[in-house]
Write an enzyme that holds these catalytic residues in place. Structure first.
Site, mmCIF file in Angstrom:
data_model
loop_
_atom_site.group_PDB
_atom_site.id
_atom_site.type_symbol
_atom_site.label_atom_id
_atom_site.label_comp_id
_atom_site.label_asym_id
_atom_site.label_seq_id
_atom_site.Cartn_x
_atom_site.Cartn_y
_atom_site.Cartn_z
ATOM 1 N N GLU A 33 49.763 41.410 36.337
ATOM 2 C CA GLU A 33 50.354 42.342 35.375
ATOM 3 C C GLU A 33 49.658 43.691 35.463
ATOM 4 O O GLU A 33 48.543 43.798 35.947
ATOM 5 C CB GLU A 33 50.261 41.794 33.946
ATOM 6 C CG GLU A 33 48.993 41.044 33.586
ATOM 7 C CD GLU A 33 47.721 41.847 33.691
ATOM 8 O OE1 GLU A 33 47.742 43.048 33.302
ATOM 9 O OE2 GLU A 33 46.706 41.312 34.159
ATOM 10 N N GLU B 64 45.915 42.387 37.392
ATOM 11 C CA GLU B 64 46.758 42.694 38.557
ATOM 12 C C GLU B 64 47.119 41.455 39.384
ATOM 13 O O GLU B 64 47.882 41.555 40.335
ATOM 14 C CB GLU B 64 46.099 43.720 39.488
ATOM 15 C CG GLU B 64 45.815 45.070 38.880
ATOM 16 C CD GLU B 64 45.187 46.033 39.872
ATOM 17 O OE1 GLU B 64 45.180 45.752 41.090
ATOM 18 O OE2 GLU B 64 44.677 47.074 39.432
#
Length: 356
Positions: free
Chosen positions: A177, A320
């Site tokens: 994310e 991430e």
């Protein structure tokens, strides 16, 4: 049919992993010429994936990382060190291979799929209209972060992406994310779902000082008090105090269960999405793998709630998808031994026995 009705119909299709395939995988491990259970969690992972795929023979060769990118209106409350504009910058950098996750994924042989599900502006090379639910959420301190239909649409978007990637032959997916303010939304969702005080589940995120942390906790407490999310209604929780990235990742986990492929949790934010998915459809847990133990306070709490034990502990909290990508080579190493090592019979050695 509304977005929620469509989501409910899809959830009904999720079935448990195949126990027969898991038993066959266990039997294969018993014949591999090494001490029994000596690869520990890696053996368990192979067995679990066999159940997901419904076969004791499978491949993890084609690997993907789905990164849900979205902005959060609660950033207006000063709960982050950086501004909202960073979300779009980093999202675009995924296309340039200029982020930590990009470099790690390249080394691990993982393809990246950044998704603009709710960035505050369109991002060149990433934004696709059918995937973008909104230009960020509302400020949850003042009212619901989004509507129920938006939350349901975001979950459906995650499912859609997994179906697409599964059709392209991807055998395992990692979750990631990008969204400034998303440790605030995930902490709020965790507080509700775990029935814990915000102070217990909220960390410093990307470098808040003590004053910033106190403000973040206060904002979360106010948002929960004002919106009154219902713990037993995941869509309600997501819509009132969640984020579009979390909702999208919830769909990725549900999509993995629907397509019978493993989906790997990254860190805290991703684990909250996994918890949302499991609360919506308990059998989804059969298709979820952990990766690492996040440094965020509630990271381990959520994994324990899911009954999952991380494979690695590196003190990471970058996000991430970096933790999920880092564990991919480990999973492939375990699978390589499972598939390619000689059996006791082949090397003419007496097989180990299970001793009580």
């Amino acid at each position: 049919m509304s977005q929620e009705e469509e989501l409910r119909e899809l959830i009904k299709q999720i079935k448990p992993a195949g126990r027969e395939a898991m038993e066959r995988a266990k039997e294969r491990w018993r014949t591999v010429a090494k001490p029994l259970h000596s690869l520990g969690k890696l053996e368990d992972a192979v067995i679990k994936i066999a159940g997901m795929r419904g076969s004791a023979e499978f491949s993890l060769e084609k690997k993907g990382l789905v990164i849900m990118c979205a902005d959060n209106g609660v950033v207006a409350e000063g709960v982050t060190q950086t501004g909202q504009e960073v979300t779009a910058i980093v999202t675009e950098n995924f296309t340039r291979r200029e982020t930590s996750a990009c470099l790690m994924a390249e080394r691990a042989g993982v393809d990246l799929f950044p998704v603009d599900i709710g960035v505050a502006r369109d991002v060149p090379g990433v934004t696709v209209p059918e995937y973008k639910v909104a230009y960020g959420t509302e400020n949850m301190k003042n009212g619901p972060a989004m509507t129920r239909e938006q939350a349901a649409r975001a979950v459906l978007t995650g499912i859609c992406i997994v179906r697409k990637l599964a059709a392209e032959g991807y055998g395992i997916l990692a979750t990631g994310e990008m969204g400034i303010g998303n440790t605030t939304t995930s902490s709020a969702a965790a507080s509700v779902l775990l029935d814990r005080d915000p102070a217990e589940v909220t960390g410093r995120g990307a470098g808040l000082d003590s004053e910033g942390l106190a403000r973040k906790i206060s904002v979360i407490r106010e948002a929960i008090g004002k919106n009154g999310p219902a713990r037993e209604d995941v869509v309600d929780v997501l819509s009132k105090v969640g984020g579009l990235d979390i909702a999208g990742l919830t769909g990725v986990f549900l999509g993995g269960a629907l397509c019978r492929i493993p989906v790997v949790i990254d860190g805290f934010i991703s684990s909250v999405a996994a918890l949302c998915a499991v609360r919506m459809a308990p059998d989804t847990l059969d298709y979820i793998l952990p990766s690492h133990r996040s440094k965020e306070p509630a990271g381990e709490m959520v994994l324990k709630e899911l009954g999952l034990s991380p494979y690695i502990d590196c003190g990471m909290n970058l996000g991430e998808g970096t933790g999920a990508v880092a564990v991919m080579p480990l999973l492939e190493m375990g699978l390589s031994v499972y598939q390619n090592m000689s059996t006791f019979e082949e090397i003419s050695v007496e097989q180990y026995e299970e001793l009580k």
